[in-house]
Enzyme design. Structure first.
Site, PDB file in Angstrom:
ATOM      1  N   ASP A  64       0.804  -1.224   0.000  1.00 30.58           N
ATOM      2  CA  ASP A  64       0.000   0.000   0.000  1.00 30.58           C
ATOM      3  C   ASP A  64       0.839   1.277   0.000  1.00 30.58           C
ATOM      4  O   ASP A  64       0.361   2.334  -0.371  1.00 30.58           O
ATOM      5  CB  ASP A  64      -0.944   0.009   1.220  1.00 30.58           C
ATOM      6  CG  ASP A  64      -0.208  -0.263   2.529  1.00 30.58           C
ATOM      7  OD1 ASP A  64       1.029  -0.376   2.512  1.00 30.58           O
ATOM      8  OD2 ASP A  64      -0.874  -0.370   3.582  1.00 30.58           O
ATOM      9  N   HIS A  65       2.092   1.192   0.409  1.00 30.65           N
ATOM     10  CA  HIS A  65       2.914   2.408   0.524  1.00 30.65           C
ATOM     11  C   HIS A  65       3.619   2.753  -0.785  1.00 30.65           C
ATOM     12  O   HIS A  65       3.499   3.850  -1.303  1.00 30.65           O
ATOM     13  CB  HIS A  65       3.982   2.227   1.610  1.00 30.65           C
ATOM     14  CG  HIS A  65       3.475   2.370   3.007  1.00 30.65           C
ATOM     15  ND1 HIS A  65       2.544   1.529   3.555  1.00 30.65           N
ATOM     16  CD2 HIS A  65       3.784   3.266   3.985  1.00 30.65           C
ATOM     17  CE1 HIS A  65       2.299   1.905   4.802  1.00 30.65           C
ATOM     18  NE2 HIS A  65       3.041   2.952   5.084  1.00 30.65           N
ATOM     19  N   SER A 533       6.766   7.201  13.040  1.00 25.30           N
ATOM     20  CA  SER A 533       6.646   5.915  12.357  1.00 25.30           C
ATOM     21  C   SER A 533       7.441   4.807  13.014  1.00 25.30           C
ATOM     22  O   SER A 533       8.350   5.050  13.819  1.00 25.30           O
ATOM     23  CB  SER A 533       7.096   6.118  10.911  1.00 25.30           C
ATOM     24  OG  SER A 533       8.050   5.167  10.535  1.00 25.30           O
TER      25      SER A 533
END
Ligand code: MIC
Ligand code: SF4
Length: 641
Positions: A64-65, A533
């Site tokens: 997804d990134h 993150s």
């Protein structure tokens, strides 16, 4: 005394230690998730452990990134992830299927289970009543291999919700309020448990917005009860059998309680450049906005985007605004397409992106120079959008939609009659983009393109550490400062020598060259060093550059663990005023560190340049110390295999 939800779930999974505040516990992990930006490393590490098949109940690998394919790198990584998943018993969610946290919530999350994910927003699963924790990829690899996850027993803070949200106020405003109260470091060492009569007025996706952005508090995770609301959501996802009730005992103990009356909330925004710089939208009079971005794992559920589509229907976005929308999952995307809402969004002038992280991680859609962007995302750290001098505001989808129409930051309450899109009774279920692991793993060939470089491994800790202060930074330095993301850097996540060239590049031009030339050295930091993150590259790449220790006022949880995992010693000032005794370029020696760590002696940092001895502490558990002595978790795991 009664038990809270956190202790109930942790107790069920406890394999080592006792639930006494401050002590270290180990818990069994039922499910894991990875995404592509952290996943390649996690699976390289998993392969290095030589365990043929994952030992969890469920492990899912999402893409997804890194979905922008401007060169072969990301495509190579995806192929590696797909083949390594097939071989080792892991489900593979293909690119296009959506953002890991949104898809996991829809299709896999189970109340009462534990989930460890190599992404800091894994706590999204707390919206379903899971203990869902973000960690470095190496910790997730260990969990896939059947090892437990170690954490300091967290304090449990209750957020007691009463009332119900007024029209045009939404879940995002709740978590912004919590951030306003607690700040980006207020959650460190804590789990936030939501409850009270107001909790039952929130749907699962709304709860997930709140637990998702609990990551920005620095909290270990956040969790909601699993109740009738949860059952209804799982039923609508065709998974009612996954439901169990989980609630706190009426006399449950909490370390702290925060009261929030939902009825009193108003639309809020987080102002540049931190998620806890919160102000009411109504306090702005004429803030010109250039871009509005709607999506990310915080705010891209079906109801979020339906609210937006309903606001925009029949209207056109302001001529000075670029509106971009990225639906959270293929389920959401397809449902919007089927019911006509996608057509309304397109007609309004929205630029529709694929279902992925996209602009949230700087993968495209960087705003104009000096521009203002209003985003429904969770992070507005300086430069993360890809435009260094842009101002990013974080808001609810409703505020974002109102702003897209007016061209200035707008209070959605000015839009008139309230709209409230109901949750569908049945979501569209189509899991064909989730590939189950192979039944014939022996036949699967793992494909490694040229972007996938072997993992650098560190030698055991030296007796003494010596070197220069390579950089001195302020409070709240994020992993985006240490190891930037974005379209240019993210494709290098599987190539440590290449990505390490970008360490601190956002704030310090030639850190990497200097570090290599000086054969490594030290980092001096302020409070909450490494917030944000879970990317272990923020430890792995500095390790590659020879960073030996970070001396800071305090650390963010995941980053501190990542430093240990890669053999970099995290030290804290015994007296934080000693931060002033260090400058970039000072020569430091820590003598006998190896012995002092092992024997629990006091540790002194000698600042040779300033001719001073400065006491530091570490608060590391015996296990963390053993990992450091071994030169990192990979070495340690091999030694203990
Ligand atoms: C992020 O939002 O910063 C990311 C990108 O999802 C990270 C993971 C990463 O850096 O790969 C996170 O939140 O952990
Ligand atoms: Fe993706 Fe953004 Fe969520 Fe990170 S915060 S997982 S980049 S959508």
């Amino acid at each position: 005394m009664g038990k809270n939800i956190v202790h109930k779930i942790l107790e069920n999974h406890l394999v080592e230690g006792a639930l006494a505040p401050g002590g270290e516990i180990a818990i069994r992990i039922d499910q894991t998730l990875t995404q592509d930006a952290t996943g390649t490393m996690a699976y390289l590490q998993f392969e290095a452990m030589e365990v043929p098949r994952v030992k969890t109940e469920l492990s899912v690998s999402y893409v997804d990134h890194n979905t922008l394919q401007t060169g072969f790198e990301n495509a190579d990584d995806h192929l590696y992830l797909q083949t390594v998943a097939a071989k080792h018993g892991i489900y593979f969610s293909r690119p296009g299927n959506g953002i890991c946290h949104q898809v996991h919530l829809e299709r896999f999350g189970v109340p009462g289970k534990t989930l460890l994910g190599s992404d800091s927003h894994t706590p999204t699963g707390g919206g379903l009543g899971m203990i869902a924790i973000g960690a470095g990829g190496l910790d997730v690899a260990v969990a896939m291999a059947g090892g437990p996850f170690y954490l300091t027993t967290p304090q449990v803070v209750k957020v007691h919700l009463t009332g119900a949200l007024p029209p045009w106020v939404s879940a995002k405003d709740v978590i912004l309020k919590v951030l306003d109260i607690m700040s980006v470091k207020g959650g460190v060492g804590k789990i936030i448990e939501y409850g009270g009569p107001g909790a039952s007025s929130l749907s699962v996706p709304e709860r997930a917005t709140i637990t998702n952005m609990g990551a920005e508090l620095g909290a270990t995770t956040s969790v909601f009860p699993s109740d009738e609301v949860t059952r209804t959501f799982l039923k609508a996802q065709g998974r009612e059998s996954d439901w169990t009730e989980i609630s706190a005992d009426t006399d449950a103990h909490y370390d702290d309680v925060i009261e929030i009356n939902l009825s009193k909330l108003e639309p809020l925004v987080a102002c540049p450049h931190s998620p806890d710089t919160v102000r009411p939208v109504a306090s702005f009079s004429d803030l010109k906005v250039n871009q509005v971005a709607i999506g990310s794992c915080t705010n891209s559920s079906y109801t979020d985007l339906m609210q937006v589509a309903t606001v925009l229907k029949g209207k056109v976005v302001h001529p000075d605004v670029s509106l971009v929308i990225s639906p959270g999952s293929r389920q959401v995307y397809k449902m919007l397409a089927d019911n006509g809402a996608l057509g309304d969004l397109i007609a309004s002038g929205a630029r529709i992106l694929e279902s992925a992280c996209g602009p949230c991680i700087g993968m495209g859609q960087s705003p104009v120079s000096g521009g203002v962007s209003v985003r429904t995302f969770n992070r507005n750290f300086k430069g993360r959008s890809g435009t260094k001098d842009a101002d990013i505001y974080l808001s609810s989808p409703e505020t974002a939609a109102a702003t897209a129409l007016t061209g200035t930051l707008a209070d959605p309450r000015t839009l008139g009659d309230p709209i409230k899109v109901p949750q569908p009774e049945q979501f569209l279920i189509d899991d064909r983009l989730i590939i189950p692991p192979s039944d014939h793993p022996e036949d699967v060939v793992v494909r490694r393109g040229p972007n996938i470089k072997p993992l650098p491994v560190k030698e055991p800790l030296r007796k003494s550490l010596e070197g220069e202060v390579l950089i001195k930074v302020d409070d709240n330095i994020t992993t985006d400062h240490i190891m930037p993301a974005g379209a240019k850097v993210l494709p290098l996540r599987s190539n440590i020598p290449a990505i390490s060239q970008y360490v601190f590049s956002a704030i310090n031009e030639n850190f990497a060259q200097r570090a290599l030339k000086k054969d490594g050295g030290f980092i001096v930091g302020g409070h909450n060093y490494g917030q944000g993150s879970s990317r272990e590259h923020a430890a792995l790449a500095p390790m590659y550059l020879g960073v030996k220790a970070v001396i800071a006022k305090s650390f963010a949880r995941i980053h501190r663990a990542n430093l240990v995992n890669f053999g970099i010693v995290p030290l804290e000032f015994a007296d934080e005023r000693d931060y002033d005794q260090f400058s970039q370029g000072d020569l430091l020696i820590i003598r006998n560190l190896h012995t002092d760590l092992k024997e629990g002696n006091k540790i002194l940092v000698v600042n040779v340049t300033k001719n001073r001895e400065i006491p530091v502490k570490h608060g590391l558990s015996p296990r963390f110390i053993d990992i450091l002595l071994a030169g990192g978790l990979l070495n340690y795991t091999k030694q203990h295999a």
